[in-house]
Design an enzyme around this catalytic site. Structure first.
Site, PDB file in Angstrom:
ATOM      1  N   ASN A   6      32.166 -18.832  30.370  1.00 38.07           N
ATOM      2  CA  ASN A   6      30.822 -19.394  30.482  1.00 38.07           C
ATOM      3  C   ASN A   6      30.891 -20.668  31.343  1.00 38.07           C
ATOM      4  O   ASN A   6      31.627 -21.600  31.009  1.00 38.07           O
ATOM      5  CB  ASN A   6      30.314 -19.707  29.063  1.00 38.07           C
ATOM      6  N   HIS A   9      28.587 -25.401  31.621  1.00 38.66           N
ATOM      7  CA  HIS A   9      28.862 -26.840  31.579  1.00 38.66           C
ATOM      8  C   HIS A   9      29.160 -27.440  32.940  1.00 38.66           C
ATOM      9  O   HIS A   9      29.066 -28.658  33.116  1.00 38.66           O
ATOM     10  CB  HIS A   9      29.963 -27.147  30.563  1.00 38.66           C
ATOM     11  N   HIS A  42      23.912 -18.980  30.671  1.00 37.37           N
ATOM     12  CA  HIS A  42      22.763 -19.005  29.754  1.00 37.37           C
ATOM     13  C   HIS A  42      21.608 -19.660  30.508  1.00 37.37           C
ATOM     14  O   HIS A  42      21.632 -20.858  30.782  1.00 37.37           O
ATOM     15  CB  HIS A  42      23.136 -19.812  28.512  1.00 37.37           C
ATOM     16  N   ARG A  44      18.347 -21.123  30.227  1.00 41.54           N
ATOM     17  CA  ARG A  44      17.477 -21.632  29.148  1.00 41.54           C
ATOM     18  C   ARG A  44      16.069 -21.835  29.654  1.00 41.54           C
ATOM     19  O   ARG A  44      15.855 -22.070  30.850  1.00 41.54           O
ATOM     20  CB  ARG A  44      18.026 -22.973  28.639  1.00 41.54           C
ATOM     21  N   ARG A  48      18.048 -26.537  31.568  1.00 41.91           N
ATOM     22  CA  ARG A  48      18.794 -27.807  31.486  1.00 41.91           C
ATOM     23  C   ARG A  48      20.149 -27.757  32.180  1.00 41.91           C
ATOM     24  O   ARG A  48      20.736 -28.775  32.486  1.00 41.91           O
ATOM     25  CB  ARG A  48      18.952 -28.248  30.041  1.00 41.91           C
ATOM     26  N   GLU A  69      23.026 -14.675  29.155  1.00 45.66           N
ATOM     27  CA  GLU A  69      22.565 -15.049  27.808  1.00 45.66           C
ATOM     28  C   GLU A  69      21.148 -15.544  27.938  1.00 45.66           C
ATOM     29  O   GLU A  69      20.847 -16.363  28.821  1.00 45.66           O
ATOM     30  CB  GLU A  69      23.401 -16.216  27.275  1.00 45.66           C
ATOM     31  N   THR A 100      23.875 -23.474  21.406  1.00 43.56           N
ATOM     32  CA  THR A 100      23.377 -22.447  20.489  1.00 43.56           C
ATOM     33  C   THR A 100      23.970 -22.703  19.103  1.00 43.56           C
ATOM     34  O   THR A 100      25.186 -22.775  18.947  1.00 43.56           O
ATOM     35  CB  THR A 100      23.801 -21.046  20.990  1.00 43.56           C
ATOM     36  N   GLU A 150      27.963  -9.855  19.665  1.00 41.73           N
ATOM     37  CA  GLU A 150      28.945 -10.933  19.789  1.00 41.73           C
ATOM     38  C   GLU A 150      28.874 -11.714  18.486  1.00 41.73           C
ATOM     39  O   GLU A 150      27.816 -12.234  18.115  1.00 41.73           O
ATOM     40  CB  GLU A 150      28.594 -11.831  20.985  1.00 41.73           C
ATOM     41  N   HIS A 189      31.990 -18.658  20.691  1.00 42.18           N
ATOM     42  CA  HIS A 189      31.407 -19.965  20.355  1.00 42.18           C
ATOM     43  C   HIS A 189      32.414 -20.862  19.644  1.00 42.18           C
ATOM     44  O   HIS A 189      32.964 -20.496  18.615  1.00 42.18           O
ATOM     45  CB  HIS A 189      30.139 -19.869  19.499  1.00 42.18           C
ATOM     46  N   GLY A 211      33.403 -21.056  26.790  1.00 35.60           N
ATOM     47  CA  GLY A 211      32.904 -21.951  27.825  1.00 35.60           C
ATOM     48  C   GLY A 211      33.478 -23.341  27.746  1.00 35.60           C
ATOM     49  O   GLY A 211      34.356 -23.729  28.519  1.00 35.60           O
ATOM     50  N   HIS A 212      33.014 -24.113  26.772  1.00 28.48           N
ATOM     51  CA  HIS A 212      33.254 -25.557  26.757  1.00 28.48           C
ATOM     52  C   HIS A 212      34.728 -25.946  26.852  1.00 28.48           C
ATOM     53  O   HIS A 212      35.097 -26.845  27.611  1.00 28.48           O
ATOM     54  CB  HIS A 212      32.620 -26.154  25.489  1.00 28.48           C
TER      55      HIS A 212
HETATM   56  N1  PXP Z   1      28.659 -17.171  23.201  1.00 27.26           N
HETATM   57  C1  PXP Z   1      27.374 -17.567  23.102  1.00 27.26           C
HETATM   58  C2  PXP Z   1      26.370 -16.559  22.674  1.00 27.26           C
HETATM   59  C3  PXP Z   1      26.982 -18.880  23.426  1.00 27.26           C
HETATM   60  O1  PXP Z   1      25.701 -19.250  23.319  1.00 27.26           O
HETATM   61  C4  PXP Z   1      27.960 -19.782  23.880  1.00 27.26           C
HETATM   62  C5  PXP Z   1      27.568 -21.178  24.262  1.00 27.26           C
HETATM   63  O2  PXP Z   1      26.726 -21.147  25.356  1.00 27.26           O
HETATM   64  C6  PXP Z   1      29.287 -19.333  23.968  1.00 27.26           C
HETATM   65  C7  PXP Z   1      29.617 -18.034  23.605  1.00 27.26           C
HETATM   66  C8  PXP Z   1      30.382 -20.226  24.442  1.00 27.26           C
HETATM   67  O3  PXP Z   1      30.578 -21.232  23.504  1.00 27.26           O
HETATM   68  P1  PXP Z   1      31.563 -22.436  23.837  1.00 27.26           P
HETATM   69  O4  PXP Z   1      30.966 -23.174  25.004  1.00 27.26           O
HETATM   70  O5  PXP Z   1      31.577 -23.227  22.573  1.00 27.26           O
HETATM   71  O6  PXP Z   1      32.881 -21.818  24.182  1.00 27.26           O
END
Ligand code: PXP
Length: 250
Positions: A6, A9, A42, A44, A48, A69, A100, A150, A189, A211-212
């Site tokens: 993802n 960020h 994602h 939104r 943002r 997403e 999320t 997921e 997540h 992602g993060h």
């Molecule tokens: N899966 C979904 C459905 C999400 O909304 C997110 C965050 O955008 C992620 C995975 C990735 O989460 P993280 O950034 O905490 O790895």
């Protein structure tokens, strides 16, 4: 096991200055070079981070799974039908959340989700639902026509000790149920280099969406290397080359 990266960020940093850099599209290219099996964005409602241009551009060049997403709204459905990503993941969305916060409320939103899934699937796009790790939500997801789910790993990621073991087992049980009823299952997540082990070891999972943590590491080592390191950890844990221990660190 697949890794979807993802890149939201990267766009968050760009939007901090409302400028043109860093470009999430460039990040997607480097993530693919690092071994990502897919790219997630994602879009939104408030734009943002990722914007419509990012999505259009990535659709042009991402050669692997482009996972969009989005919330189940008319605006987003229209965009999905126009862009045609490889996968749509429906997520809950609240304007004031930092990220999320949990899975979809599939019980109270059953009818809306069912209708949205049908419209998107009729356009030839597979649909995944981001759900909490419980068996009832898995059953409902299958019954309303989702191609895959997921499972939300946020509670696992944010807990420690015995509570983390409990949360892990919720994810394991939900994944097993999916496999038993023929629903493809992913997880995501809050997953990091430190807590990925026990999740990557769940053999029922098709893929992980992260992602993060990857984007954070990439600040120091670059995106290609950050993705390669995560891929390697997933490979090692999912093939049981290294044994998993519950991590007590963030
Ligand atoms: N899966 C979904 C459905 C999400 O909304 C997110 C965050 O955008 C992620 C995975 C990735 O989460 P993280 O950034 O905490 O790895």
């Amino acid at each position: 096991m697949l890794l979807g990266v993802n890149v939201d960020h990267v766009a968050t940093v760009r939007e901090a200055r409302k400028t043109f850099e860093p470009d999430p599209a460039m990040a997607a290219t480097l993530a693919i070079l690092g071994g990502a099996d897919g790219i997630t964005v994602h879009l939104r409602e408030d734009r943002r981070h990722i914007n419509d241009r990012d999505l259009r551009l990535m659709r042009e060049f991402v050669p692997c799974e482009l996972n969009l997403e989005m919330a189940a709204t008319d605006e987003m459905v229209k965009i999905a039908l126009n862009i045609k990503p490889d996968l749509v993941t429906l997520v809950p969305e609240k304007r004031h959340e930092l990220t999320t916060e949990g899975g979809l409320d599939v019980v109270s939103q059953k009818e809306l989700l069912k209708e949205t899934i049908k419209i998107i699937k009729d356009a030839g796009i597979p649909v995944s639902l981001f759900i909490n790790p419980n068996i009832m939500d898995v059953d409902i997801s299958r019954n309303i026509g989702a191609d895959m789910v997921e499972i939300h790993t946020g509670l696992y990621a944010n807990s420690r000790g015995l509570k983390q073991v409990e949360e892990l087992h919720r994810v394991i049980d939900a994944a097993k149920t999916c496999r038993r009823i023929g629903l493809l299952v992913n997880a995501g997540h809050g997953l990091t280099y430190y807590n990925i082990g026990r999740i990557a070891a769940i053999q029922d999972l098709r893929g992980l969406y992260i992602g993060h943590s990857i984007i954070s590491r990439s600040i120091f080592v670059g995106i290609e290397r950050a993705v390669r390191e995560m891929k390697e950890l997933i490979r090692l844990y999912s093939t049981s080359v290294i044994h998993t221990k519950i991590s007590y660190r963030k």
